[in-house]
Design a protein around this motif. Structure first.
Motif, PDB file in Angstrom:
ATOM      1  N   THR A  28      40.905  28.263  27.044  1.00  0.00           N
ATOM      2  CA  THR A  28      41.547  29.294  28.083  1.00  0.00           C
ATOM      3  C   THR A  28      40.977  29.019  29.663  1.00  0.00           C
ATOM      4  O   THR A  28      41.688  28.863  30.596  1.00  0.00           O
ATOM      5  CB  THR A  28      41.243  30.787  27.606  1.00  0.00           C
ATOM      6  OG1 THR A  28      41.897  30.844  26.366  1.00  0.00           O
ATOM      7  CG2 THR A  28      42.112  31.716  28.675  1.00  0.00           C
ATOM      8  N   THR A 126      56.970  39.038  20.880  1.00  0.00           N
ATOM      9  CA  THR A 126      55.542  38.250  20.850  1.00  0.00           C
ATOM     10  C   THR A 126      54.761  39.138  19.827  1.00  0.00           C
ATOM     11  O   THR A 126      54.239  38.195  19.044  1.00  0.00           O
ATOM     12  CB  THR A 126      55.016  38.007  22.209  1.00  0.00           C
ATOM     13  OG1 THR A 126      55.994  37.429  23.281  1.00  0.00           O
ATOM     14  CG2 THR A 126      53.529  37.403  22.300  1.00  0.00           C
ATOM     15  N   THR A 241      46.017  31.650  21.084  1.00  0.00           N
ATOM     16  CA  THR A 241      46.418  32.224  22.362  1.00  0.00           C
ATOM     17  C   THR A 241      47.176  31.334  23.133  1.00  0.00           C
ATOM     18  O   THR A 241      48.066  31.807  23.844  1.00  0.00           O
ATOM     19  CB  THR A 241      45.096  32.527  23.199  1.00  0.00           C
ATOM     20  OG1 THR A 241      44.131  33.160  22.298  1.00  0.00           O
ATOM     21  CG2 THR A 241      45.193  33.115  24.337  1.00  0.00           C
ATOM     22  N   ILE A 245      50.834  32.598  24.687  1.00  0.00           N
ATOM     23  CA  ILE A 245      51.073  32.730  26.080  1.00  0.00           C
ATOM     24  C   ILE A 245      52.277  31.908  26.775  1.00  0.00           C
ATOM     25  O   ILE A 245      53.247  32.441  27.530  1.00  0.00           O
ATOM     26  CB  ILE A 245      49.781  32.279  27.120  1.00  0.00           C
ATOM     27  CG1 ILE A 245      48.620  33.424  26.667  1.00  0.00           C
ATOM     28  CG2 ILE A 245      50.053  32.137  28.455  1.00  0.00           C
ATOM     29  CD1 ILE A 245      47.196  33.116  27.291  1.00  0.00           C
ATOM     30  N   LEU A 248      55.450  33.558  25.582  1.00  0.00           N
ATOM     31  CA  LEU A 248      55.725  34.612  26.487  1.00  0.00           C
ATOM     32  C   LEU A 248      56.328  34.384  28.020  1.00  0.00           C
ATOM     33  O   LEU A 248      57.298  35.153  28.297  1.00  0.00           O
ATOM     34  CB  LEU A 248      54.568  35.695  26.635  1.00  0.00           C
ATOM     35  CG  LEU A 248      54.548  37.044  27.349  1.00  0.00           C
ATOM     36  CD1 LEU A 248      55.551  38.019  26.575  1.00  0.00           C
ATOM     37  CD2 LEU A 248      53.208  37.601  27.591  1.00  0.00           C
ATOM     38  N   SER A 249      55.831  33.267  28.210  1.00  0.00           N
ATOM     39  CA  SER A 249      55.968  32.828  29.743  1.00  0.00           C
ATOM     40  C   SER A 249      57.421  32.180  29.621  1.00  0.00           C
ATOM     41  O   SER A 249      58.097  32.562  30.646  1.00  0.00           O
ATOM     42  CB  SER A 249      55.161  31.916  30.307  1.00  0.00           C
ATOM     43  OG  SER A 249      55.035  30.639  29.397  1.00  0.00           O
ATOM     44  N   ILE A 315      52.054  26.320  32.245  1.00  0.00           N
ATOM     45  CA  ILE A 315      51.304  26.996  31.465  1.00  0.00           C
ATOM     46  C   ILE A 315      51.403  26.220  30.212  1.00  0.00           C
ATOM     47  O   ILE A 315      50.248  26.137  29.514  1.00  0.00           O
ATOM     48  CB  ILE A 315      51.791  28.497  31.142  1.00  0.00           C
ATOM     49  CG1 ILE A 315      51.617  29.350  32.381  1.00  0.00           C
ATOM     50  CG2 ILE A 315      50.980  29.055  29.983  1.00  0.00           C
ATOM     51  CD1 ILE A 315      52.135  30.747  32.133  1.00  0.00           C
ATOM     52  N   ARG A 316      52.184  25.634  29.714  1.00  0.00           N
ATOM     53  CA  ARG A 316      52.342  24.919  28.541  1.00  0.00           C
ATOM     54  C   ARG A 316      51.634  23.697  28.772  1.00  0.00           C
ATOM     55  O   ARG A 316      50.822  23.245  27.591  1.00  0.00           O
ATOM     56  CB  ARG A 316      53.891  24.689  27.976  1.00  0.00           C
ATOM     57  CG  ARG A 316      53.975  23.732  26.712  1.00  0.00           C
ATOM     58  CD  ARG A 316      55.447  23.420  26.539  1.00  0.00           C
ATOM     59  NE  ARG A 316      55.942  22.556  27.787  1.00  0.00           N
ATOM     60  CZ  ARG A 316      57.186  22.398  28.332  1.00  0.00           C
ATOM     61  NH1 ARG A 316      58.246  23.037  27.259  1.00  0.00           N
ATOM     62  NH2 ARG A 316      57.584  21.679  29.107  1.00  0.00           N
TER      63      ARG A 316
END
Length: 325
Positions: A28, A126, A241, A245, A248-249, A315-316
């Motif tokens: 992270t 999610t 995680t 994330i 979700l994004s 983010i991915r």
């Protein structure tokens, strides 16, 4: 005992330890560092933050600008329904044809239901997808087969037809007046999006857990008698995680576009709640004669969805160790 600071090079000169020892970083932390260096991700995050603040402080903005989304200014509309005033400080985006409502106030207030529907549905889906994937992948057996069958069933059902069939029934059952109709429709969309939206994440989490449950640290935890819920939430969940994330994004912009599309078709939000999708539906008649009526919600949806999609891609890539941006 030999001094550990001496090098085995034949020299008796002590060597001091390095001033800046290398520190280990979690996946992270590495992902966040990569995001901070990504200029496109930073710009998209600023754009998304702008729309979030717009929705949160919508009432404050309309109060400061002395605009109201429901007040009629029919004295400023001519006999053909067109506004007689141009965009100004009093009405930054002009007035709505025929009814004379302030378009800026409706644009600001219209951001709120879109983000409420998208964020609520994304968070709920999610949570459901993560829980279902964890149970299916870790427990296996009949539970895995039952959850996998449920996912296949949900994927085989068309979302839009389900919305057209369910929303009017829920509205007739729970809505008593125009004010509650819009609220019932809003939370009906949240529920339907959440129910249908968790399947993709459920499959992804299940596949990851099937791989992780055979790892040494999971086998060791089970051997010493660690309770199942602790293994799920303390051992497996932290390793998921990144996937959570990313899902979700990418789910938020998808739900924003879906809500706008359903409102445009007339099955989403209704009056008196302002909605970008409903505004686009009403503006089609005035597209050539009064283009600002159409473009102010259309550009808002375009910019917000594009920023969220690009941020989701960033983010991915940041959580993917094989990607270098």
């Amino acid at each position: 005992m030999a001094d550990p600071t001496l090098l085995e090079t034949g020299s008796s000169t002590p060597v001091a330890p390095p001033d800046n020892p290398v520190k280990s970083k979690s996946p992270t932390q590495i992902a966040l560092e990569r995001l901070r260096k990504d200029k496109i991700a930073i710009i998209c995050a600023v754009v998304v933050l702008f729309f979030v603040l717009l929705a949160v402080f919508a009432d404050v903005i309309t109060a400061v600008t002395h605009t109201d989304p429901s007040t009629l200014h029919q004295d400023l509309v001519d006999e053909y329904g067109f506004p007689t005033v141009k965009p100004s400080a009093a009405h930054p985006f002009g007035l709505e044809p025929r009814l004379g409502r302030d378009l800026f106030a409706r644009w600001v207030e219209g951001s709120r239901p879109s983000l409420i529907v998208a964020t609520s549905a994304a968070v709920i889906s999610t949570v459901i997808g993560t829980a279902m994937g964890l149970l299916a992948g870790f427990l296996g057996g009949r539970i895995d087969r039952a959850i996998s069958w449920l996912i296949d069933l949900m994927l085989s059902m068309p979302l839009i037809l389900f919305v057209f069939a369910i929303v009017p029934v829920v509205q007739a059952r729970f809505a008593s007046d125009d004010a509650t109709v819009s609220k019932v429709r809003l939370w009906s969309l949240v529920a339907i999006f959440a129910i249908f939206g968790w399947t993709g994440l459920g499959r992804l989490v299940r596949a990851q857990v099937l791989s992780l449950r055979e790892r040494e640290f999971i086998q060791a935890a089970r051997a010493i008698g660690v309770p199942t819920h602790q293994i799920l939430f303390r051992e497996l969940l932290p390793n998921l995680t990144g996937q959570i994330i990313v899902f979700l994004s990418l789910a938020v912009p998808s739900y924003i576009a879906s809500e706008a599309g359903l409102s445009y078709l007339g099955i989403g939000l209704t009056e008196p709640t302002p909605s970008w999708g409903r505004t686009i539906n009403s503006a089609l008649t005035y597209y050539q004669t009064y283009p600002i009526y159409f473009w102010q919600p259309a550009l808002a949806i375009l910019v917000l969805v594009l920023a969220l999609n690009l941020l989701g891609d960033a983010i991915r890539d940041a959580f993917d160790p094989t990607t270098r941006r």
